[in-house]
Design a protein around this motif. Structure first.
Motif: not given
Length: 233
Positions: A42-57
């Motif tokens: 679950s945390l690995a998935q959240k980490s991937a989502e945040l990394q994508a959000e950082i790139e987008a932001s």
């Protein structure tokens, strides 16, 4: 025959007692390990989502900053805040994942040997049950079969010669026999793998020292134990 039946029955009861005595303790560590693996996923998935959000932001920030002629506009501040928040959350999640990754080998070292012992104990229990059923059936065979077998044993003293008796019984069993289910609930040691069941006390001691010294948790693995019962996962 009666004494062998009695001794087999005693062995069966002893194996059952040992198995169920250790099963409750194992189930606790088994549940904790399964929950830990699920939390890691679950945390690995959240980490991937945040990394994508950082790139987008980050892309959003660059676009807004350029559009504002490189001034600190409200849109620029919003993009920066979004990027900062995502970075902060990602750092916390990465720390949690690091802790979990260091906990997993310890759980394997704790539960793996218990799983190995339980599988061996389970095998002993099942074998004794099957042996007991067979001995009870032998004790109940008709007298005419006993007489014929006594004659065959005297006439064919060599094991190879009298082997036709066993082959005949097996052939009849396959044709008309019914396979009885074992009266034990299904048992699995998952998510512990066969490799996890290789841990021995000396290996565990060395591995814990390596972990304490900062070794990569992914590098902590046991050495394969040769000639040992593993059972099904």
């Amino acid at each position: 025959m009666n004494s062998e039946i009695e001794s087999t029955n005693l062995a069966l009861e002893a194996a059952k007692e040992d198995f169920f005595k250790n099963l409750a303790e194992f189930k606790k560590i088994q549940s904790e390990y399964a929950e830990t693996l699920q939390r890691k996923k679950s945390l690995a998935q959240k980490s991937a989502e945040l990394q994508a959000e950082i790139e987008a932001s980050n892309l959003e920030f660059k676009q807004e900053f350029a559009a504002a002629n490189y001034e600190r506009s409200p849109a620029v501040k919003k993009a920066l805040q979004r990027k900062h928040d995502a970075h902060t959350m990602l750092e916390e999640i990465d720390t949690a994942l690091s802790n979990i990754n260091r906990q997993i080998p310890l759980l394997k070292m704790d539960g793996g040997p218990k799983a190995r012992a339980l599988l061996a104990n389970r095998s002993t229990m099942e074998k004794n049950f099957v042996k007991l059923k067979m001995l009870e059936a032998i004790a109940a065979i008709p007298q005419e079969f006993k007489n014929a077998l006594a004659l065959a044993a005297a006439y064919f003293p060599e094991d190879a010669e009298i082997g036709f008796v066993w082959r005949g019984l097996m052939s009849q069993a396959k044709q008309t026999g019914e396979k009885e289910s074992l009266p034990f609930e299904p048992f699995t040691v998952a998510p512990f793998t066969r490799e996890d069941r290789d841990w021995t006390p000396p290996q565990i001691q060395r591995a814990k020292a390596e972990l304490a010294g900062g070794a990569d948790p992914d590098s902590i693995k046991p050495t394969r134990i040769p000639n040992i019962f593993y059972g099904s996962i």
